[in-house]
Write a protein that holds these residues in place. Structure first.
Motif, mmCIF file in Angstrom:
data_model
loop_
_atom_site.group_PDB
_atom_site.id
_atom_site.type_symbol
_atom_site.label_atom_id
_atom_site.label_comp_id
_atom_site.label_asym_id
_atom_site.label_seq_id
_atom_site.Cartn_x
_atom_site.Cartn_y
_atom_site.Cartn_z
ATOM 1 N N GLN A 114 0.882 -1.275 -0.077
ATOM 2 C CA GLN A 114 -0.053 -0.066 -0.198
ATOM 3 C C GLN A 114 1.025 1.235 0.132
ATOM 4 O O GLN A 114 0.611 2.307 -0.610
ATOM 5 N N PHE A 115 1.778 1.344 0.634
ATOM 6 C CA PHE A 115 2.847 2.441 0.944
ATOM 7 C C PHE A 115 3.496 2.592 -0.516
ATOM 8 O O PHE A 115 3.735 3.747 -0.931
ATOM 9 N N LEU A 116 3.920 1.487 -1.227
ATOM 10 C CA LEU A 116 4.635 1.614 -2.482
ATOM 11 C C LEU A 116 3.672 2.035 -3.608
ATOM 12 O O LEU A 116 4.176 2.912 -4.246
ATOM 13 N N VAL A 117 2.465 1.700 -3.501
ATOM 14 C CA VAL A 117 1.588 1.941 -4.535
ATOM 15 C C VAL A 117 0.883 3.406 -4.213
ATOM 16 O O VAL A 117 1.051 4.420 -5.097
ATOM 17 N N GLU A 118 0.556 3.655 -3.128
ATOM 18 C CA GLU A 118 -0.286 4.830 -2.731
ATOM 19 C C GLU A 118 0.679 6.022 -2.398
ATOM 20 O O GLU A 118 0.360 7.083 -2.748
ATOM 21 N N GLY A 119 1.693 5.531 -2.029
ATOM 22 C CA GLY A 119 2.728 6.655 -1.220
ATOM 23 C C GLY A 119 3.870 6.888 -2.152
ATOM 24 O O GLY A 119 4.368 8.185 -1.961
ATOM 25 N N LEU A 120 4.320 6.097 -3.279
ATOM 26 C CA LEU A 120 5.170 6.511 -4.171
ATOM 27 C C LEU A 120 4.689 6.291 -5.465
ATOM 28 O O LEU A 120 4.871 7.427 -6.307
ATOM 29 N N LEU A 121 4.306 5.228 -6.025
ATOM 30 C CA LEU A 121 3.633 5.363 -7.336
ATOM 31 C C LEU A 121 2.384 6.352 -7.604
ATOM 32 O O LEU A 121 2.845 7.074 -8.835
ATOM 33 N N GLN A 122 1.627 6.407 -7.132
ATOM 34 C CA GLN A 122 0.516 7.354 -7.467
ATOM 35 C C GLN A 122 0.857 8.717 -7.090
ATOM 36 O O GLN A 122 0.181 9.558 -7.802
ATOM 37 N N LYS A 123 1.712 8.959 -6.220
ATOM 38 C CA LYS A 123 2.124 10.551 -6.101
ATOM 39 C C LYS A 123 3.160 10.903 -6.957
ATOM 40 O O LYS A 123 3.647 12.077 -6.922
ATOM 41 N N GLY A 124 3.649 9.989 -7.803
ATOM 42 C CA GLY A 124 4.893 10.170 -8.870
ATOM 43 C C GLY A 124 6.218 10.630 -8.404
ATOM 44 O O GLY A 124 6.862 10.873 -9.018
ATOM 45 N N GLN A 125 6.381 9.936 -6.943
ATOM 46 C CA GLN A 125 7.598 9.864 -6.681
ATOM 47 C C GLN A 125 8.586 8.744 -6.843
ATOM 48 O O GLN A 125 9.748 8.805 -7.038
ATOM 49 N N ALA A 126 7.834 7.723 -7.678
ATOM 50 C CA ALA A 126 8.394 6.626 -8.273
ATOM 51 C C ALA A 126 7.710 6.083 -9.488
ATOM 52 O O ALA A 126 6.825 5.464 -9.207
ATOM 53 N N PRO A 127 8.059 6.294 -10.597
ATOM 54 C CA PRO A 127 7.397 5.962 -11.717
ATOM 55 C C PRO A 127 7.589 4.324 -11.787
ATOM 56 O O PRO A 127 6.579 3.889 -12.683
ATOM 57 N N LEU A 128 8.372 3.639 -11.483
ATOM 58 C CA LEU A 128 8.410 2.273 -11.683
ATOM 59 C C LEU A 128 8.613 1.584 -10.213
ATOM 60 O O LEU A 128 9.460 1.759 -9.528
ATOM 61 N N VAL A 129 7.721 0.787 -9.812
ATOM 62 C CA VAL A 129 7.933 0.040 -8.534
ATOM 63 C C VAL A 129 7.850 -1.608 -8.854
ATOM 64 O O VAL A 129 6.863 -2.072 -9.383
ATOM 65 N N ALA A 130 8.922 -2.212 -8.560
ATOM 66 C CA ALA A 130 8.970 -3.686 -8.728
ATOM 67 C C ALA A 130 9.279 -4.268 -7.249
ATOM 68 O O ALA A 130 10.367 -3.803 -6.691
ATOM 69 N N THR A 131 8.400 -5.306 -6.998
ATOM 70 C CA THR A 131 8.761 -5.958 -5.529
ATOM 71 C C THR A 131 9.004 -7.358 -5.895
ATOM 72 O O THR A 131 8.530 -7.904 -6.762
ATOM 73 N N LEU A 132 9.655 -8.089 -4.925
ATOM 74 C CA LEU A 132 10.158 -9.528 -4.727
ATOM 75 C C LEU A 132 9.164 -10.046 -3.908
ATOM 76 O O LEU A 132 8.988 -9.549 -2.755
ATOM 77 N N GLY A 133 8.621 -11.200 -4.097
ATOM 78 C CA GLY A 133 7.747 -11.681 -3.018
ATOM 79 C C GLY A 133 7.229 -13.099 -3.415
ATOM 80 O O GLY A 133 7.432 -13.529 -4.610
ATOM 81 N N LYS A 134 6.484 -13.580 -2.671
ATOM 82 C CA LYS A 134 5.741 -15.058 -3.088
ATOM 83 C C LYS A 134 4.798 -15.003 -3.773
ATOM 84 O O LYS A 134 3.733 -13.814 -3.522
ATOM 85 N N LEU A 135 4.531 -15.600 -4.650
ATOM 86 C CA LEU A 135 3.149 -15.640 -5.519
ATOM 87 C C LEU A 135 2.018 -15.899 -4.696
ATOM 88 O O LEU A 135 0.889 -15.254 -4.996
ATOM 89 N N GLN A 136 1.975 -16.745 -3.645
ATOM 90 C CA GLN A 136 0.827 -16.850 -2.643
ATOM 91 C C GLN A 136 0.119 -15.754 -2.204
ATOM 92 O O GLN A 136 -0.830 -15.663 -1.707
ATOM 93 N N TRP A 137 1.031 -14.617 -2.077
ATOM 94 C CA TRP A 137 0.442 -13.451 -1.509
ATOM 95 C C TRP A 137 -0.546 -12.799 -2.482
ATOM 96 O O TRP A 137 -1.382 -12.211 -2.024
ATOM 97 N N LEU A 138 -0.538 -12.819 -3.631
ATOM 98 C CA LEU A 138 -1.423 -12.575 -4.557
ATOM 99 C C LEU A 138 -2.972 -13.510 -4.617
ATOM 100 O O LEU A 138 -3.731 -13.069 -4.873
ATOM 101 N N SER A 139 -2.834 -14.505 -3.863
ATOM 102 C CA SER A 139 -4.124 -15.354 -3.881
ATOM 103 C C SER A 139 -4.832 -15.229 -2.480
ATOM 104 O O SER A 139 -5.653 -15.942 -2.497
ATOM 105 N N SER A 140 -4.343 -14.440 -1.538
ATOM 106 C CA SER A 140 -5.015 -14.322 -0.055
ATOM 107 C C SER A 140 -6.556 -14.050 -0.393
ATOM 108 O O SER A 140 -6.651 -12.722 -0.876
ATOM 109 N N LYS A 141 -7.345 -14.337 0.127
ATOM 110 C CA LYS A 141 -8.641 -13.831 0.368
ATOM 111 C C LYS A 141 -8.863 -12.382 0.988
ATOM 112 O O LYS A 141 -9.611 -11.659 0.527
ATOM 113 N N ASP A 142 -7.946 -12.319 2.117
ATOM 114 C CA ASP A 142 -7.959 -11.159 2.688
ATOM 115 C C ASP A 142 -7.630 -9.995 1.958
ATOM 116 O O ASP A 142 -7.783 -8.747 2.107
ATOM 117 N N ARG A 143 -6.728 -10.260 0.684
ATOM 118 C CA ARG A 143 -6.173 -9.092 0.218
ATOM 119 C C ARG A 143 -6.932 -8.919 -1.160
ATOM 120 O O ARG A 143 -6.358 -8.229 -2.157
#
Length: 161
Positions: A114-143
């Motif tokens: 949320q910080f990376l997307v809303e705090g940096l990317l959407q405010k134009g402070q970083a035009p590109l954000v790339a994160t490393l992480g587990k694919l299972q993070w994308l499949s969570s019902k909570d998220r």
């Protein structure tokens, strides 16, 4: 990435080192110019930035919560390009950088994303954000709702298998 240290008690602000091969594959896919400034806002021991340096990137910056990592990060990024702070606990303005490449903190993934997307990317402070992480993070019902409203432009699966 796979599960690490199963059965081990979590230590606050503990970190897991990012393998260089992951960062090098990601850099190859992104095709970033060597002159772009790269920021790792969750730098840990600096493995992401060390891999960027190995790949020929020279303009590197680090934010890290643990003061004991400062000397090692300054060896990679230079004295002026390291800040010891809790990226998620305080607003960070003026971060302007060409790209953010990071491995988000374990246990705080959604808050970090949320910080990376809303705090940096959407405010134009970083035009590109790339994160490393587990694919299972994308499949969570909570998220699910958050991910659907902040859909990544690209998902790369990095594997040595």
């Amino acid at each position: 990435m796979s599960a690490q240290n199963r059965g081990r008690t979590r230590i606050p602000y503990d970190n897991y080192n990012t393998p260089a091969w992951c960062v090098l594959q990601l850099l190859g896919e992104l095709g970033l110019s060597k002159t772009m400034r790269i920021l790792d806002p969750f730098a840990g021991e600096g493995n992401v930035l060390k891999a960027c340096e190995y790949a020929g990137h020279e303009k590197l910056s680090a934010w890290e919560i643990r003061p004991e990592a400062e000397a090692e990060l300054r060896a990679v990024c230079g004295r002026k390009n390291v800040a010891i702070l809790d990226t998620l606990a305080q607003p960070v303005d003026g971060a302007c950088t060409s790209a953010v490449i990071t491995n988000v903190p374990y246990g705080r993934e959604q808050e970090a994303m949320q910080f990376l997307v809303e705090g940096l990317l959407q405010k134009g402070q970083a035009p590109l954000v790339a994160t490393l992480g587990k694919l299972q993070w994308l499949s969570s019902k909570d998220r699910n709702a958050w991910i659907r409203s902040h859909m990544p432009h690209r998902i790369l699966v990095l594997s040595r298998r």
